[in-house]
Design an enzyme around this catalytic site. Structure first.
Site, mmCIF file in Angstrom:
data_model
loop_
_atom_site.group_PDB
_atom_site.id
_atom_site.type_symbol
_atom_site.label_atom_id
_atom_site.label_comp_id
_atom_site.label_asym_id
_atom_site.label_seq_id
_atom_site.Cartn_x
_atom_site.Cartn_y
_atom_site.Cartn_z
ATOM 1 C CG LEU A 109 51.629 28.243 45.573
ATOM 2 C CD1 LEU A 109 52.436 27.142 46.241
ATOM 3 C CD2 LEU A 109 50.401 28.573 46.407
ATOM 4 C CG HIS A 213 45.405 34.847 35.957
ATOM 5 N ND1 HIS A 213 45.019 33.534 35.768
ATOM 6 C CD2 HIS A 213 45.825 35.301 34.753
ATOM 7 C CE1 HIS A 213 45.197 33.213 34.499
ATOM 8 N NE2 HIS A 213 45.687 34.258 33.854
#
Length: 318
Positions: A109, A213
């Site tokens: 994505l 992240h």
């Protein structure tokens, strides 16, 4: 867009032959007519209908671990008791496992940085679940999503440097590119099979285990809203969390409704609306009004999806 990911994005490597191979594989998957669980990859893209520009992409893997082994680290605990000291010691360990082999996976994505507003990321993410709902027989009973782990400004991974990097003689970026283009069999060939005690790792490596992240935190929240949970599996390269769910319990899949369009006109129920099978599959933000006998779809969405009375749609509340 692959060049804009900043590295560590295995499913979208900035390497033309790898991307081309993905598209060839996806084309074959969309063309396959027989139902059943195959080792397929579907690549979906987000299109600006006004300009024709591609502004995002996502991927669905139907059956991971068939061509290449699917490795994860599972965070576990070893408990030992010393009678002489009258103390119990608990040590956290990493086990290299193939537990998730055979699951389906949503991944890849990525939304163009200039488009991260207006719910487009949500549209892209949830389009995958509507596709699964539309083609349920092609997907496994469990589904996973790997989130990219922590990577510093220089493109290095503290987890890789503290664990795998010690055994492979290459930095994280080199290993990441190699994995994206050749698969991770080299992990099986070179990685020690015995458990790794996390107490032996440096502080930086321990601190990022199971942490996404910073750019992936919103994606993690979206997964959690869909019913995905972290079950202590992490990525072998960057230590990012692997989220798990039962396919039929994913919120969008569970809430998807199949209806017949009975008219085009005024509608006020915000929804994600999809139509078509396989290569003809399309999904858009729109509005639908359920009359009890069918649904009325707003004119803009009907135009985008080329809908008319009598067509079948799969939709879910936005």
């Amino acid at each position: 867009m692959a060049k804009l990911t900043g590295g560590g994005f295995t499913n979208l490597p900035p390497e033309r032959p790898s991307l081309q191979a993905k598209l060839v594989r996806s084309h074959a998957a969309f063309a396959r007519q027989e139902e059943g669980l195959f080792d397929d990859l579907f690549v979906l893209v987000l299109e600006n209908a006004d300009t024709g520009d591609i502004r995002g992409t996502c991927q669905i893997f139907t059956h991971v671990g068939q061509t290449w082994p699917f490795y994860s680290y599972r965070i576990g605990t070893v408990t030992k008791h010393s009678q002489a000291l009258n103390r119990t010691f608990r040590a956290q360990i990493l086990n290299l496992v193939n537990d998730l082999e055979g699951c389906s996976e949503v991944g890849g994505l990525f939304l163009h940085p200039n488009e991260r507003a207006g719910g487009l990321g949500m549209l892209l993410a949830r389009s995958r679940y509507l596709f699964i709902a539309r083609h349920r027989a092609r997907f496994a009973d469990r589904i996973l999503a790997e989130l990219r782990g922590v990577i510093d400004e220089a493109g290095a991974s503290p987890f890789w440097d503290g664990v795998a990097g010690r055994f492979f003689g290459m930095n994280f970026q080199e290993a990441d590119v190699f994995n994206a283009t050749h698969g991770n069999q080299f992990i099986a060939d070179l990685m020690p099979k015995h458990p790794i005690y996390t107490a032996m790792l440096n502080e930086h490596a321990r601190a990022v285990m199971g942490i996404p992240h910073p750019t992936g935190r919103a994606a993690m929240r979206m997964l959690e809203n869909e019913g995905f949970v972290f079950e202590h599996y992490i990525d072998i390269f960057d230590g990012g969390p692997t989220m798990m769910a039962r396919t039929d319990q994913v919120k969008t899949i569970r809430g998807a409704i199949t209806s017949t369009v009975i008219g085009i006109g005024e509608a006020d129920g915000a929804a994600l609306i999809s139509t078509g099978h396989l290569a003809e599959f399309r999904v858009a933000h729109g509005y639908a009004r359920d009359t009890g006998e069918g649904v009325i779809v707003d004119a803009v969405t009907a135009r985008l999806l080329n809908l008319q009375a009598g067509d079948e749609i799969v939709h879910v509340t936005r």
